[in-house]
Each structure stands twice: as C-alpha cells, then as structure tokens.
Design a protein around this motif. Sequence first.
Motif, PDB file in Angstrom:
ATOM      1  N   PHE A 174       0.828  -1.196   0.000  1.00 44.59           N
ATOM      2  CA  PHE A 174       0.000   0.000   0.000  1.00 44.59           C
ATOM      3  C   PHE A 174       0.870   1.256   0.000  1.00 44.59           C
ATOM      4  CE2 PHE A 174      -3.669   2.553   1.646  1.00 44.59           C
ATOM      5  CZ  PHE A 174      -4.602   2.148   0.710  1.00 44.59           C
ATOM      6  N   ALA A 175       1.924   1.252   0.807  1.00 46.20           N
ATOM      7  CA  ALA A 175       2.823   2.411   0.875  1.00 46.20           C
ATOM      8  C   ALA A 175       3.540   2.628  -0.451  1.00 46.20           C
ATOM      9  CB  ALA A 175       3.836   2.223   1.995  1.00 46.20           C
ATOM     10  N   ASP A 176       4.030   1.538  -1.045  1.00 45.45           N
ATOM     11  CA  ASP A 176       4.707   1.654  -2.348  1.00 45.45           C
ATOM     12  C   ASP A 176       3.754   2.184  -3.411  1.00 45.45           C
ATOM     13  OD1 ASP A 176       7.164   0.759  -1.437  1.00 45.45           O
ATOM     14  OD2 ASP A 176       6.757  -1.337  -1.912  1.00 45.45           O
ATOM     15  N   HIS A 208       0.784   0.765  11.892  1.00 49.33           N
ATOM     16  CA  HIS A 208       2.145   0.468  11.435  1.00 49.33           C
ATOM     17  C   HIS A 208       2.445   1.120  10.090  1.00 49.33           C
ATOM     18  CE1 HIS A 208       0.549  -2.508  13.974  1.00 49.33           C
ATOM     19  NE2 HIS A 208       0.887  -3.594  13.350  1.00 49.33           N
ATOM     20  N   TYR A 209       1.388   1.445   9.348  1.00 49.88           N
ATOM     21  CA  TYR A 209       1.562   2.069   8.035  1.00 49.88           C
ATOM     22  C   TYR A 209       2.429   3.317   8.130  1.00 49.88           C
ATOM     23  CZ  TYR A 209       0.211   4.100   3.502  1.00 49.88           C
ATOM     24  OH  TYR A 209       0.214   4.634   2.238  1.00 49.88           O
ATOM     25  N   TYR A 210       2.283   4.059   9.216  1.00 53.12           N
ATOM     26  CA  TYR A 210       3.027   5.305   9.390  1.00 53.12           C
ATOM     27  C   TYR A 210       4.507   5.018   9.662  1.00 53.12           C
ATOM     28  CZ  TYR A 210      -1.466   7.564   9.265  1.00 53.12           C
ATOM     29  OH  TYR A 210      -2.679   8.005   8.835  1.00 53.12           O
ATOM     30  N   LYS A 251      10.619   3.905   4.776  1.00 50.06           N
ATOM     31  CA  LYS A 251      10.913   3.982   3.353  1.00 50.06           C
ATOM     32  C   LYS A 251      11.450   5.347   2.939  1.00 50.06           C
ATOM     33  CE  LYS A 251       7.959   0.371   1.485  1.00 50.06           C
ATOM     34  NZ  LYS A 251       9.013  -0.168   0.593  1.00 50.06           N
ATOM     35  N   GLY A 252      11.454   6.283   3.873  1.00 53.21           N
ATOM     36  CA  GLY A 252      11.984   7.606   3.568  1.00 53.21           C
ATOM     37  C   GLY A 252      11.046   8.472   2.776  1.00 53.21           C
TER      38      GLY A 252
END
Length: 344
Positions: free
Chosen positions: A210-212, A228-230, A236-237
């Motif tokens: 989701f983050a990518d 945890h998403y945050y 990932k910077g």
Amino acid sequence: MNILPAHLRIVAWEITRRCNLNCIHCRAASHIKAYEGELSTTECLKIIEQMAMLGTSIVILTGGEPLLRPDFKDIATYGTEMGLRMVLATNGTMLTEEIVYQMKEAGISRVSVSLDGPDAEFHDRFRQVEGAFAGAIRGIELLKEMHMEFQINTTITFQNFRLMEKIHDLAVDLGAQAHHIFLLVPVGRAKSMEVENISPEAYERALIWFADHAKECPIELKATCAPHYYRIYREKGFKSPEMMTRGCLGGISFCFISHTGIVQPCGYLEINCGNVTKESLVNIWEQSEIFLKLRNLRGYKGKCGSCEFIKICGGCRARAFEATGDFLAEEPLCTYKPKRAPCI
C-alpha cells in the motif's frame, strides 16, 4: 514530550445503529430493527454545537446505515452551518437521486462507500445480502452523475487479502477520490472472524504494498486501523503528505460517539469514556481518564512502550484491548522489533 497534545479534529458519529445489511465483519452487529435510546434530533444539534466549540474539523456521519435516519439531512445541514466539514459513510445501496440531492443541499462534502470485493460474488457474501454489490455500484454511479465527491472503503481480511489490488483498481476505475483500507478489528460480529485475521507478516506485506503504491497512485490512499503504516512510510523515507498525521488517533485527535451518546476512543475500542446526554462533550474530551491515559506515552506497555515509532504509530489500541483486556498493551499484529532509539 511524553504527553501528546490533544485537539479533537475528527468525530465518527453513529447517528443510528440500524442497518439494511448483515455484514459478517460489523463491529456493532447491526440489524434493521429499531434500537432504543437513539439520540433525538434536538440532542444531535446540541452535540454539533459542542463539536464546534472544540474546534472539530471533520464529522463522519456513520452507522449502521446513516441513511436510515430520516433527519440525517437536518443534522448535516446544522453541522455545515456551524462550520464543520460533514461527510457520510454508507454501504451505498440506499442512494437515490433524491437522497444525493439532499446530501448536496446539506453541504456534505464527501461520501464513502464500502466495497470489500471486486465483484458481486465476494462482496455479497461478505455483506450477506444478495444484490449489495450491484446496489453499491448503482449508488456510486449516481454520486458521479451528480458530481458528489466519493471514496471507497475496504475492510481487509484473510478472505480478500489477495484481492486487494483488484479492489484498488476498481476504486480507481470508478473514479473515486480516495481508497481507504481498514484492517479487521475483531469486535462485534467480527469476533467470529478472528480466524480471518491475516498474519502479522501478511499484514506487514499488505501495508508495504500500500505504501509503495501510494507514492505513484493517481488517487489518495490511506490505511486506517493500521497504525504500522506510518512507521513503514517513514522507514521507506517517503515524505508524509499533509493528510498523514499519526497511526492510532483514538483519544488524541479522534473520538467516536454511539447512537445513544456514549463516547469512545474509536468505534472498535468499546470503552465508555462518558455520555453526551449526561455531560458535555467538551468535558469528556478534556477530562476523561481513558483519554488522558491514551495521551500519556509513558503508560504504553510491551514493545509499544519502548518503540521509537510510538509517537507516529501508537499501535492499534482496540486490537490490544481485544487480545489482552488492556488498551495500553502492545499491538498484537506488529512484527517490528524496537531499536530503543528516539523517534525522528
């Protein structure tokens, strides 16, 4: 700073617990019959005044199915007049041209529609009503035709984990402004679905995907009940967009109000912090012992208490409570091993 600042930005308000569907994951185990003790229109308008006093930005009218409440337009209109951003969460099946017109008149700025599968076969089984998917799609098409902004909400379980990309593609194809995913919290009817929880490792993989995807996606993506998403986003910077604040917001910048006026940190953390029919929302928000504990990071236990990401994640307090009976315990679905370094 171990005491988090508290400003009530967002309220999720269950204006009715009634619902026309029978979803297997429903936190409230809602049904179509009337519930006793639901707040009157007059009581609702007084609560809106208190939200305005607290400087609340966004009010989510939810349920149950909020469109089953005949005065939803009156409540939304008053909120808009008081300077609040009124949004509404629906299963989409009750949307008609007249209802969408009423929403627009009331100043509702966005509607969320829940889709938990990419097709009728999965979604209808999840919602336990045949035709639920077709009804939701009809409702979405009406929103588009009448230029009402909408987003898609999806609850992720073991059943639809592998369909996540297809559901997301559907949200984009439908023209949604946003896609929000919710990681299952086993409360209400969902308690019988605990076996449907994806593993902590799969949970991590889902949030990494989701983050990518969020970095290049043409629409807004947000993960809810997935603090945890945050941490993943930070690892990932990626530069956090303005919409990203903190993982678990319960008692810090968010609260939930039930159909009878009970205030909770969120809809999934069923702890009574006060009742707006007996005391003001202002007093509850500022003085509730539960809220004060949630804002004090020194009270968090287990690896959450020693994690360098505690300020931006916080762990899901509802999952901790369901797993241990202690809302300050560590998040049970987290794979991360804290390094005991200060959060930057």
